[in-house]
Scaffold this motif. Structure first.
Motif, PDB file in Angstrom:
ATOM      1  N   SER A  74       0.628   9.990  16.890  1.00 25.02           N
ATOM      2  CA  SER A  74       0.172   8.625  17.178  1.00 25.02           C
ATOM      3  C   SER A  74      -0.941   8.635  18.222  1.00 25.02           C
ATOM      4  O   SER A  74      -1.935   7.912  18.086  1.00 25.02           O
ATOM      5  CB  SER A  74       1.329   7.764  17.683  1.00 25.02           C
ATOM      6  N   ALA A  75      -0.790   9.434  19.254  1.00 25.03           N
ATOM      7  CA  ALA A  75      -1.820   9.532  20.289  1.00 25.03           C
ATOM      8  C   ALA A  75      -3.109  10.109  19.713  1.00 25.03           C
ATOM      9  O   ALA A  75      -4.204   9.638  20.041  1.00 25.03           O
ATOM     10  CB  ALA A  75      -1.335  10.389  21.449  1.00 25.03           C
ATOM     11  N   LEU A  76      -2.977  11.116  18.849  1.00 23.55           N
ATOM     12  CA  LEU A  76      -4.159  11.705  18.223  1.00 23.55           C
ATOM     13  C   LEU A  76      -4.910  10.670  17.398  1.00 23.55           C
ATOM     14  O   LEU A  76      -6.131  10.537  17.520  1.00 23.55           O
ATOM     15  CB  LEU A  76      -3.751  12.889  17.341  1.00 23.55           C
ATOM     16  N   PHE A  77      -4.208   9.929  16.560  1.00 23.30           N
ATOM     17  CA  PHE A  77      -4.875   8.925  15.742  1.00 23.30           C
ATOM     18  C   PHE A  77      -5.480   7.807  16.588  1.00 23.30           C
ATOM     19  O   PHE A  77      -6.556   7.294  16.273  1.00 23.30           O
ATOM     20  CB  PHE A  77      -3.923   8.356  14.690  1.00 23.30           C
ATOM     21  N   THR A  78      -4.816   7.435  17.671  1.00 25.51           N
ATOM     22  CA  THR A  78      -5.371   6.420  18.564  1.00 25.51           C
ATOM     23  C   THR A  78      -6.684   6.907  19.166  1.00 25.51           C
ATOM     24  O   THR A  78      -7.661   6.159  19.228  1.00 25.51           O
ATOM     25  CB  THR A  78      -4.366   6.088  19.676  1.00 25.51           C
ATOM     26  N   LYS A  79      -6.716   8.162  19.588  1.00 25.14           N
ATOM     27  CA  LYS A  79      -7.952   8.723  20.161  1.00 25.14           C
ATOM     28  C   LYS A  79      -9.055   8.809  19.120  1.00 25.14           C
ATOM     29  O   LYS A  79     -10.229   8.545  19.422  1.00 25.14           O
ATOM     30  CB  LYS A  79      -7.696  10.096  20.771  1.00 25.14           C
ATOM     31  N   VAL A  80      -8.717   9.175  17.898  1.00 26.63           N
ATOM     32  CA  VAL A  80      -9.727   9.239  16.830  1.00 26.63           C
ATOM     33  C   VAL A  80     -10.274   7.854  16.538  1.00 26.63           C
ATOM     34  O   VAL A  80     -11.487   7.667  16.384  1.00 26.63           O
ATOM     35  CB  VAL A  80      -9.137   9.885  15.551  1.00 26.63           C
ATOM     36  N   LEU A 137      21.962  20.683  16.671  1.00 23.32           N
ATOM     37  CA  LEU A 137      20.804  20.811  15.787  1.00 23.32           C
ATOM     38  C   LEU A 137      20.215  19.444  15.475  1.00 23.32           C
ATOM     39  O   LEU A 137      18.993  19.268  15.499  1.00 23.32           O
ATOM     40  CB  LEU A 137      21.195  21.531  14.494  1.00 23.32           C
ATOM     41  N   ALA A 138      21.069  18.467  15.211  1.00 24.97           N
ATOM     42  CA  ALA A 138      20.586  17.120  14.910  1.00 24.97           C
ATOM     43  C   ALA A 138      19.866  16.508  16.109  1.00 24.97           C
ATOM     44  O   ALA A 138      18.809  15.876  15.957  1.00 24.97           O
ATOM     45  CB  ALA A 138      21.751  16.230  14.484  1.00 24.97           C
ATOM     46  N   THR A 139      20.404  16.701  17.283  1.00 22.29           N
ATOM     47  CA  THR A 139      19.778  16.176  18.496  1.00 22.29           C
ATOM     48  C   THR A 139      18.417  16.829  18.734  1.00 22.29           C
ATOM     49  O   THR A 139      17.440  16.143  19.054  1.00 22.29           O
ATOM     50  CB  THR A 139      20.693  16.407  19.708  1.00 22.29           C
ATOM     51  N   THR A 140      18.357  18.141  18.550  1.00 23.61           N
ATOM     52  CA  THR A 140      17.099  18.860  18.736  1.00 23.61           C
ATOM     53  C   THR A 140      16.064  18.407  17.716  1.00 23.61           C
ATOM     54  O   THR A 140      14.901  18.178  18.057  1.00 23.61           O
ATOM     55  CB  THR A 140      17.323  20.374  18.638  1.00 23.61           C
ATOM     56  N   ALA A 141      16.481  18.263  16.457  1.00 24.38           N
ATOM     57  CA  ALA A 141      15.560  17.814  15.412  1.00 24.38           C
ATOM     58  C   ALA A 141      15.049  16.404  15.712  1.00 24.38           C
ATOM     59  O   ALA A 141      13.864  16.110  15.515  1.00 24.38           O
ATOM     60  CB  ALA A 141      16.255  17.848  14.061  1.00 24.38           C
ATOM     61  N   LYS A 142      15.920  15.557  16.197  1.00 29.74           N
ATOM     62  CA  LYS A 142      15.517  14.184  16.550  1.00 29.74           C
ATOM     63  C   LYS A 142      14.502  14.202  17.691  1.00 29.74           C
ATOM     64  O   LYS A 142      13.497  13.492  17.651  1.00 29.74           O
ATOM     65  CB  LYS A 142      16.747  13.371  16.949  1.00 29.74           C
ATOM     66  N   ASP A 143      14.754  15.002  18.712  1.00 31.61           N
ATOM     67  CA  ASP A 143      13.842  15.086  19.857  1.00 31.61           C
ATOM     68  C   ASP A 143      12.487  15.651  19.446  1.00 31.61           C
ATOM     69  O   ASP A 143      11.436  15.146  19.856  1.00 31.61           O
ATOM     70  CB  ASP A 143      14.448  15.941  20.961  1.00 31.61           C
ATOM     71  N   VAL A 144      12.510  16.708  18.635  1.00 29.29           N
ATOM     72  CA  VAL A 144      11.248  17.319  18.186  1.00 29.29           C
ATOM     73  C   VAL A 144      10.476  16.345  17.302  1.00 29.29           C
ATOM     74  O   VAL A 144       9.259  16.203  17.431  1.00 29.29           O
ATOM     75  CB  VAL A 144      11.527  18.648  17.450  1.00 29.29           C
ATOM     76  N   GLY A 145      11.176  15.667  16.413  1.00 27.10           N
ATOM     77  CA  GLY A 145      10.521  14.685  15.549  1.00 27.10           C
ATOM     78  C   GLY A 145       9.913  13.543  16.346  1.00 27.10           C
ATOM     79  O   GLY A 145       8.805  13.094  16.055  1.00 27.10           O
ATOM     80  N   GLY A 146      10.636  13.071  17.347  1.00 26.01           N
ATOM     81  CA  GLY A 146      10.114  11.998  18.195  1.00 26.01           C
ATOM     82  C   GLY A 146       8.883  12.428  18.969  1.00 26.01           C
ATOM     83  O   GLY A 146       7.903  11.688  19.066  1.00 26.01           O
TER      84      GLY A 146
END
Length: 53
Positions: free
Chosen positions: A40-46, A24-33
């Motif tokens: 970050s990509a969205l804000f860069t495009k905006v 669960l911790a690994t999955t949460a870390k991957d999803v959060g990343g």
């Protein structure tokens, strides 16, 4: 209906937490990343769009 879905989700996450906390911790870390990279990509495009205006 929403309460039932939320209850099932909480029970599932609770079961997962007790049976495989490392998974669960690994999955949460991957999803959060992945979410952070997407935001970050969205804000860069905006910012690029506003700069180009």
């Amino acid at each position: 209906m929403k309460k039932a879905i939320i209850a099932v989700l909480v029970v599932f996450l609770g079961f997962w937490l007790f049976t495989d906390p490392h998974g669960l911790a690994t999955t949460a870390k991957d999803v959060g990343g992945a979410a952070w990279v997407g935001v970050s990509a969205l804000f860069t495009k905006v910012i690029d769009f506003i700069t180009d205006l």
